[in-house]
Every structure is written in C-alpha cells, then in structure tokens.
Scaffold this motif. Sequence first.
Motif, PDB file in Angstrom:
ATOM      1  N   LEU A 127       0.807  -1.222   0.000  1.00  0.00           N
ATOM      2  CA  LEU A 127       0.000   0.000   0.000  1.00  0.00           C
ATOM      3  C   LEU A 127       0.839   1.271   0.000  1.00  0.00           C
ATOM      4  CD1 LEU A 127      -3.090  -0.188   2.345  1.00  0.00           C
ATOM      5  CD2 LEU A 127      -3.001   0.359  -0.046  1.00  0.00           C
ATOM      6  N   PHE A 128       1.870   1.294   0.853  1.00  0.00           N
ATOM      7  CA  PHE A 128       2.617   2.545   0.954  1.00  0.00           C
ATOM      8  C   PHE A 128       3.423   2.810  -0.308  1.00  0.00           C
ATOM      9  CE2 PHE A 128       5.833   5.510   2.393  1.00  0.00           C
ATOM     10  CZ  PHE A 128       5.021   6.439   2.990  1.00  0.00           C
ATOM     11  N   ASN A 129       3.916   1.748  -0.909  1.00  0.00           N
ATOM     12  CA  ASN A 129       4.633   1.891  -2.177  1.00  0.00           C
ATOM     13  C   ASN A 129       3.714   2.497  -3.240  1.00  0.00           C
ATOM     14  OD1 ASN A 129       7.017   1.596  -3.485  1.00  0.00           O
ATOM     15  ND2 ASN A 129       6.565  -0.438  -4.242  1.00  0.00           N
ATOM     16  N   ILE A 130       2.464   2.044  -3.245  1.00  0.00           N
ATOM     17  CA  ILE A 130       1.493   2.597  -4.190  1.00  0.00           C
ATOM     18  C   ILE A 130       1.322   4.093  -3.938  1.00  0.00           C
ATOM     19  CG2 ILE A 130      -0.944   2.596  -4.814  1.00  0.00           C
ATOM     20  CD1 ILE A 130      -0.955  -0.389  -4.406  1.00  0.00           C
TER      21      ILE A 130
ATOM     22  N   PHE B  51      -0.896  11.365  12.362  1.00  0.00           N
ATOM     23  CA  PHE B  51      -1.770  10.237  12.670  1.00  0.00           C
ATOM     24  C   PHE B  51      -1.043   8.916  12.458  1.00  0.00           C
ATOM     25  CE2 PHE B  51      -5.209   7.315  11.180  1.00  0.00           C
ATOM     26  CZ  PHE B  51      -5.824   7.196  12.403  1.00  0.00           C
ATOM     27  N   PHE B  52      -0.348   8.838  11.328  1.00  0.00           N
ATOM     28  CA  PHE B  52       0.362   7.599  10.998  1.00  0.00           C
ATOM     29  C   PHE B  52       1.460   7.314  12.023  1.00  0.00           C
ATOM     30  CE2 PHE B  52       0.785   5.098   6.870  1.00  0.00           C
ATOM     31  CZ  PHE B  52       1.243   3.979   7.529  1.00  0.00           C
ATOM     32  N   VAL B  53       2.211   8.354  12.394  1.00  0.00           N
ATOM     33  CA  VAL B  53       3.328   8.132  13.318  1.00  0.00           C
ATOM     34  C   VAL B  53       2.815   7.696  14.691  1.00  0.00           C
ATOM     35  CG1 VAL B  53       5.174   9.284  14.574  1.00  0.00           C
ATOM     36  CG2 VAL B  53       4.918   9.676  12.157  1.00  0.00           C
ATOM     37  N   MET B  54       1.685   8.291  15.136  1.00  0.00           N
ATOM     38  CA  MET B  54       1.244   8.050  16.504  1.00  0.00           C
ATOM     39  C   MET B  54       0.305   6.856  16.623  1.00  0.00           C
ATOM     40  SD  MET B  54       2.902  10.228  18.019  1.00  0.00           S
ATOM     41  CE  MET B  54       2.278  10.001  19.665  1.00  0.00           C
ATOM     42  N   ILE B  55       0.097   6.139  15.517  1.00  0.00           N
ATOM     43  CA  ILE B  55      -1.040   5.228  15.479  1.00  0.00           C
ATOM     44  C   ILE B  55      -0.907   4.042  16.431  1.00  0.00           C
ATOM     45  CG2 ILE B  55      -0.301   3.722  13.600  1.00  0.00           C
ATOM     46  CD1 ILE B  55      -3.152   4.413  12.503  1.00  0.00           C
ATOM     47  N   ASN B  56       0.292   3.524  16.571  1.00  0.00           N
ATOM     48  CA  ASN B  56       0.454   2.377  17.471  1.00  0.00           C
ATOM     49  C   ASN B  56       1.173   2.753  18.757  1.00  0.00           C
ATOM     50  OD1 ASN B  56      -0.890   0.545  15.971  1.00  0.00           O
ATOM     51  ND2 ASN B  56       0.916  -0.180  14.857  1.00  0.00           N
ATOM     52  N   TYR B  57       1.190   4.049  19.052  1.00  0.00           N
ATOM     53  CA  TYR B  57       1.966   4.492  20.210  1.00  0.00           C
ATOM     54  C   TYR B  57       1.236   4.185  21.502  1.00  0.00           C
ATOM     55  CZ  TYR B  57       4.438   7.533  23.429  1.00  0.00           C
ATOM     56  OH  TYR B  57       5.154   8.009  24.482  1.00  0.00           O
ATOM     57  N   GLU B  58       2.004   3.706  22.474  1.00  0.00           N
ATOM     58  CA  GLU B  58       1.448   3.536  23.820  1.00  0.00           C
ATOM     59  C   GLU B  58       2.318   4.293  24.787  1.00  0.00           C
ATOM     60  OE1 GLU B  58       1.330  -0.664  24.322  1.00  0.00           O
ATOM     61  OE2 GLU B  58      -0.056  -0.838  22.622  1.00  0.00           O
ATOM     62  N   PRO B  78       6.059   2.956  10.974  1.00  0.00           N
ATOM     63  CA  PRO B  78       5.460   4.238  10.591  1.00  0.00           C
ATOM     64  C   PRO B  78       6.499   5.355  10.502  1.00  0.00           C
ATOM     65  CG  PRO B  78       4.145   3.213  12.283  1.00  0.00           C
ATOM     66  CD  PRO B  78       5.389   2.398  12.148  1.00  0.00           C
ATOM     67  N   GLN B  79       7.467   5.342  11.401  1.00  0.00           N
ATOM     68  CA  GLN B  79       8.445   6.430  11.378  1.00  0.00           C
ATOM     69  C   GLN B  79       9.277   6.383  10.118  1.00  0.00           C
ATOM     70  OE1 GLN B  79      10.478   6.782  15.059  1.00  0.00           O
ATOM     71  NE2 GLN B  79       8.689   6.153  16.232  1.00  0.00           N
ATOM     72  N   ALA B  80       9.678   5.161   9.738  1.00  0.00           N
ATOM     73  CA  ALA B  80      10.470   5.032   8.507  1.00  0.00           C
ATOM     74  C   ALA B  80       9.656   5.486   7.301  1.00  0.00           C
ATOM     75  CB  ALA B  80      10.897   3.576   8.331  1.00  0.00           C
ATOM     76  N   LEU B  81       8.362   5.112   7.265  1.00  0.00           N
ATOM     77  CA  LEU B  81       7.538   5.476   6.119  1.00  0.00           C
ATOM     78  C   LEU B  81       7.274   6.966   6.070  1.00  0.00           C
ATOM     79  CD1 LEU B  81       4.866   2.646   6.214  1.00  0.00           C
ATOM     80  CD2 LEU B  81       6.928   2.748   4.853  1.00  0.00           C
ATOM     81  N   MET B  82       7.059   7.557   7.255  1.00  0.00           N
ATOM     82  CA  MET B  82       6.618   8.945   7.258  1.00  0.00           C
ATOM     83  C   MET B  82       7.722   9.915   6.864  1.00  0.00           C
ATOM     84  SD  MET B  82       3.559   9.161   7.459  1.00  0.00           S
ATOM     85  CE  MET B  82       3.351   7.554   6.711  1.00  0.00           C
ATOM     86  N   ILE B  83       8.994   9.485   6.975  1.00  0.00           N
ATOM     87  CA  ILE B  83      10.067  10.344   6.476  1.00  0.00           C
ATOM     88  C   ILE B  83       9.873  10.562   4.979  1.00  0.00           C
ATOM     89  CG2 ILE B  83      12.539  10.460   6.026  1.00  0.00           C
ATOM     90  CD1 ILE B  83      12.958   9.103   8.680  1.00  0.00           C
ATOM     91  N   THR B  84       9.549   9.489   4.268  1.00  0.00           N
ATOM     92  CA  THR B  84       9.252   9.606   2.834  1.00  0.00           C
ATOM     93  C   THR B  84       8.061  10.526   2.603  1.00  0.00           C
ATOM     94  OG1 THR B  84       9.787   7.268   2.841  1.00  0.00           O
ATOM     95  CG2 THR B  84       9.024   8.206   0.775  1.00  0.00           C
ATOM     96  N   ALA B  85       7.003  10.301   3.406  1.00  0.00           N
ATOM     97  CA  ALA B  85       5.779  11.080   3.193  1.00  0.00           C
ATOM     98  C   ALA B  85       6.022  12.566   3.451  1.00  0.00           C
ATOM     99  CB  ALA B  85       4.673  10.555   4.093  1.00  0.00           C
ATOM    100  N   ILE B  86       6.865  12.876   4.455  1.00  0.00           N
ATOM    101  CA  ILE B  86       7.154  14.287   4.751  1.00  0.00           C
ATOM    102  C   ILE B  86       7.852  14.928   3.562  1.00  0.00           C
ATOM    103  CG2 ILE B  86       8.563  15.818   6.164  1.00  0.00           C
ATOM    104  CD1 ILE B  86       8.037  13.839   8.494  1.00  0.00           C
ATOM    105  N   VAL B  87       8.825  14.223   3.003  1.00  0.00           N
ATOM    106  CA  VAL B  87       9.550  14.772   1.858  1.00  0.00           C
ATOM    107  C   VAL B  87       8.591  15.019   0.697  1.00  0.00           C
ATOM    108  CG1 VAL B  87      11.333  14.291   0.166  1.00  0.00           C
ATOM    109  CG2 VAL B  87      11.688  13.691   2.533  1.00  0.00           C
ATOM    110  N   ILE B  88       7.713  14.035   0.433  1.00  0.00           N
ATOM    111  CA  ILE B  88       6.751  14.197  -0.657  1.00  0.00           C
ATOM    112  C   ILE B  88       5.861  15.397  -0.395  1.00  0.00           C
ATOM    113  CG2 ILE B  88       4.759  13.162  -1.766  1.00  0.00           C
ATOM    114  CD1 ILE B  88       6.025  10.449  -1.272  1.00  0.00           C
ATOM    115  N   GLY B  89       5.359  15.499   0.860  1.00  0.00           N
ATOM    116  CA  GLY B  89       4.458  16.600   1.195  1.00  0.00           C
ATOM    117  C   GLY B  89       5.119  17.941   0.979  1.00  0.00           C
ATOM    118  N   VAL B  90       6.370  18.068   1.420  1.00  0.00           N
ATOM    119  CA  VAL B  90       7.086  19.331   1.263  1.00  0.00           C
ATOM    120  C   VAL B  90       7.222  19.678  -0.215  1.00  0.00           C
ATOM    121  CG1 VAL B  90       9.333  20.434   1.511  1.00  0.00           C
ATOM    122  CG2 VAL B  90       8.344  19.216   3.415  1.00  0.00           C
ATOM    123  N   SER B  91       7.589  18.680  -1.028  1.00  0.00           N
ATOM    124  CA  SER B  91       7.808  19.020  -2.442  1.00  0.00           C
ATOM    125  C   SER B  91       6.502  19.378  -3.134  1.00  0.00           C
ATOM    126  CB  SER B  91       8.540  17.904  -3.177  1.00  0.00           C
ATOM    127  OG  SER B  91       8.252  16.674  -2.618  1.00  0.00           O
TER     128      SER B  91
END
Lengths: 538, 122
Positions: A127-130, B51-58, B78-91
């Motif tokens: 999903l995330f890759n997509i 939301f994604f980063v905090m989703i499984n946080y306890e 989530p943290q590894a994925l969200m680094i990518t998402a942050i970069v995409i969002g900024v661009s």
Amino acid sequence: MNGPIIPLHLLVMLPVLTGAAAYFLPRRAYQAVMFAGTLAVSVFALQLFISVRWGREVTQFVAGWPEIIAIQLVADTYSAPLVLLTALFFTGTYLFSTLAGYMDKTFMFLFLMLESALITIFLSGDLFNIYVVMELAMITIAILIMYKQEKQAVYDAMLYIMMNFIAMAFFMMGIAYVYRLTGVLDLRVISSRLAELQDPRAALVPYAMIMTAIAVKSALLPLFSWLPRAHGAPSAPGIISAVLSGVQVKAGVYLLIRLNQVFAPVVDTRLFFLVIGFLTAVAGFLLAIAQKDIKLILAYHTISQVGLIVMGLNLGSDEAFWGGMYHIINHALFKGLLFLSAGVIIEEYGTRSYAEIRGVLRRMPVIGIATLAGVLGITGAPFFNGSISKYFIQIGAQGSLGEFGLYLVNFGTILSFVKYFTILFGTPEIEPKPSRDPFIAVISLIFGAAILAGGIFGSQAVALVFGPSYSAAGALSVEKTGIFLATLALGIAVYRYGIQRIGNALSAVRTFKFSFNQITVLISLFFILLLGFSYTVT
Amino acid sequence: MAFIGEFFQGLTIADLAVGLFFIGLYGAMTQRNIIKTIMSIGIMDAAAIVFFVMINYETGQRSPVTGPSAEQMADPVPQALMITAIVIGVSVVAMCLAMYMRVVYRYKTADWKTLIRRLGDQ
C-alpha cells in the motif's frame, strides 16, 4: 517456463535510469539512448508477460527482506498485461513524436519517469509503495501538462495537483487506519487479516478513505473535473494527452479492482460502483457533446469510457469483468491514437475548434484513416475492437436494467462522435502537402491495425492476454450489426435535429467550471456517500 | 462538567490528528484565497503524517533507536515510512506555491472565484 530475465525492480528502474544517463548526452545520442531504453523495457515487459501468462505469477521481495516486512512487487494475470501495455504504449508514442519540436531533454526525462511510475503502480503489492509512486506520477504529470506554459496551463496543473493532493491525504489516512487494524502494508496479508477481524465494520472508514482517493484518480462521477483539464490541456502535447488517457487513468481503474479485491472479505460495493460507473459514463458523453475543442471532446469521452469500464468490472459476471479488462486495453489503443492524431491535426490546422477543421481525410490521408479507425473502434463498429469488449460487457448485463444503460451509453458515444466525425470530411481550404514525418504515419497505421485486429480476433485476443476464453461470435451477428446501424442513424438524426438547435444550453454547460472549493466539497460528499453505502451493506 | 475533562484527557494524539485532518479539509472547502487553500492541504497532509506516526503508540514507549528491550520501543515502521511522506508533502506544497506565484503574476488575483472569471475572459 522460466521466470523473468531481469528482476522486477530493475524493470521498474530501467526507464528512469536511462533517462538520467541520457540526460548528459548530446541531442542525437540521447534520443537514441532513450528510445533504446523504452524498447528494452518493452522487450522485458513482453518476456515478463509471457512468463506470467504461461508460467506462474512472479513475486519479488525487494532487498531480500522476509514476506510481510519487505516491499513486494507482484506480476500476475492482472498486472502483467497492463505492464506490457504501458511499455508498448510508451514506445509507440515516443516514436510517434520523435521529430516533434518539444521533445527536449527535460521533457523526455519526465516522460520516462512517468513510465517508471506507472509500471510501478501496476506491479506494487504494497500500500505505501502505491502511495509513493502515485505521488511521483502526480508531480510528473503536473509538470508535463504545463510544460509549454500556454494559456491557462499553469492553472490547470495547479488545480490538478491540489485536487489530487487532497485525494492522497485521504489515501494516507486510509493506509494508517489499515496499518492500525492489520499491522501490515502488504496487500495479500491485509486481505487475509481483514477476513479475521472481529468487527468487519472497523475496516469501513479506511476503505472509504482509500476508495475516495482511487475514485479521484480514476475520474469517477463527481470527481472528474481534473481529467479534461489535464488531458485536454491546451498546452499539453498530443503525446502527453495520449499517455494520460491511454494508460494513466487505467492505473486508477486498476487500483480500483485491486483494492476492491483486498477489501472483498469485509465489504462488497459492486452495486455502488456499478451505479457510479453508469452515471460517469452518461455525464461523460453529455459533457463531450457540449464541447467545441476537439481535444476536450476526446478528454470528456475518456471519462465516459472509464465509466463503461467500471460498469463492466462491477456487473458481477465473468464475461463482463474480462470485457471490462479488455476494454482497458482497447480504450488505450483507440484513445491513444485519437489523441496523437488530434495533436497532429491541431498543429497542421492551427486551431482546436471542430467547426474550423474540415477535410482531414483529404489533407492528411494517413491521419484521417487513423482517426477513422479510432472513431470506429470507440463507437463499437462491427469488426473493430470496441465492439468485442462492449459485447462482452453486454452479455454480463443481459436481462437487467444495466443492459438498457449500456445501450444508452453506446448511443451517447455515437452521438458525441458524430460531431468529431465531421472534421474528416469536406474540402480543406489549403491544398494537401506531403508529410515529412515517416514515424507519424507508421505508428498511426500500426495502432489502427491493432484496433482492427483486436476486433477481428476478439475472443482469441482476450484468451491470449488474460486467459479465459469466451466466444465473441455474437458480436458480429446480424442483430448486433443492425443495432449498431440503428443507433448510428438515430445518433446522426438526433445530432442534426436536436443538438445543433440547443446551442445556448450547450455553451452554458461548456463554460461551467467547478471551483476548487466545490471540488473539495464533492470529494467529501463522495467519501460520506461511500461510507454510508458500505455501512448499509455490511 | 467532569465528563468533559475526562473526554479531553482520554484523547490521544492520533485522535487530535484526525480532528486536524478535518479542520484542514474544512479550510480547503471554504477558503477562497489560494494561499489559504494551499495551507489547508498542507495541514491535511501533516495531520495524516502525525496520525500515521502516533497510530500504534502507547504511553511510555521509547524511540526505536536505543533501549534496553524491544518491547519498550515504539513501532519503527510508521516512522520510517513517514520520512518519505514528509519529503513528498514538502515538495508538493512547494510546487503548489511555485504555480501559485505564476498564476498571481499572470492573472493578478489570489482568489479562486475571480481567477475562474478571468480565465473565462481570455
């Protein structure tokens, strides 16, 4: 049968890598290198398709991580034909416009990047890759459609990117919910874990969020306002319109199939998408009739055909499903050809208005024949590929209300193409001059031949590409031909005595535009509707 | 009034991020100023990331870099994925702003409605 020659991640990377390497070469050399790159991708895609079709599906875990953790690339019966289609389509369109003036380095690099992104969308099993490749495709497309920066191109691109960015924010929220529910991002594992959920209703919010994003990408009913802007953008070269309409929208439709399968254990929304598909098809041709710009006629028409494809996929019968899949390929062929030839026609005549273009058949015989083949294909004329896929979809709808809907959609298609047809005939104002570009002629004739072959060998083509074999003999029966001719006559009559007399109403439809705020409201409405529907059926 | 206090104490950061997401959506639906809509979609994107980063946080979990045992670490995916998402969002936001500058220079307006009218005039 052996597996693919090169690993899937190399296939995905190849276009971008060639583009980047060729960027540093002089003009002659980079064109050759880039063409070699696209050709190589086509060859590898063909080999991949053969090994999947007559072997077994290919799954690859990137970087050697175990399943569940690794990013997965999957080539199966759905994705392999579409990867092949994308690769061939990009090679064809690349050749078509080799001599065009706008083909500079940056443009070509972005073009190849788009190819990579689209192939990755088809192959991703994660999903995330997509999400990431959809964003990549979105940014690339935004730059490509405003590349020449004419007229309102920047506005079109801005609206496109903002609307899609909202969709992608929905998508990411959906992914996050799915991750919370299942703890994985791998599509197959998600599917099996969703089936074990205590409360299946918990999966409905992420489902609705993800599907809203996909509906924007595949231009379903209220959310298609970006498509005519992007595909029919005055500044986008014909090659971009062709690629967007031919392949990129199909990526949205493909994800619609894929993700509906993933969520199949939890929710069944086929009825919803059937109705939405029908409404999309109707709205598409109604808006197409109102247009004057030939590229916009084609762009709105893409919406209508996407609606038809979505109808086929959600009718619930096998024939209709594979008919829909086959129509994805057919639509890529004829709409790609129509957009490519429309680009050449616009360049030659210096206008985009259908009323000012006359006598294409005489002034540019090859382009004229290509357009004719495209129009015959799209209207579902006997012996052309559109008739086969529409016939399969119709079998699936037999005896239901959907069959009537299909006749209506077909009538609308013919009606809107009667208008497009008029550009072919008449006397051109200027004497014809011989074309200097051999690539255009060759490629358009190849596309045209493929459209004809896809019709004559219809059932064999479906069996060859997808596997299931159905008889398409009925598509050529006297009854079907009669219905086609009757619809054609009715279409011409309605066009002559109906459409041409309501010019004022048409121009109101034509100039109407949704503002960005209204588009956002529509996205939210679609989300709420889909969520409500899934709650009622679960 | 005690239940209101309990309600607010029971909220997690992930819940707040969902709220933020819909605030951003509201902004995109209602604001006519282009810059404000770009800000709104930036907020939506940021909310989705939080939301994604905090989703499984306890409560009590540590960052997944160092730590005595794996149980105490937060979910690293989530943290590894969200680094990518942050970069995409900024661009993407940067690209929207660049296009906005073009539009403003050309049409001399920062309002969606006025912009549509001026497009029609051409």
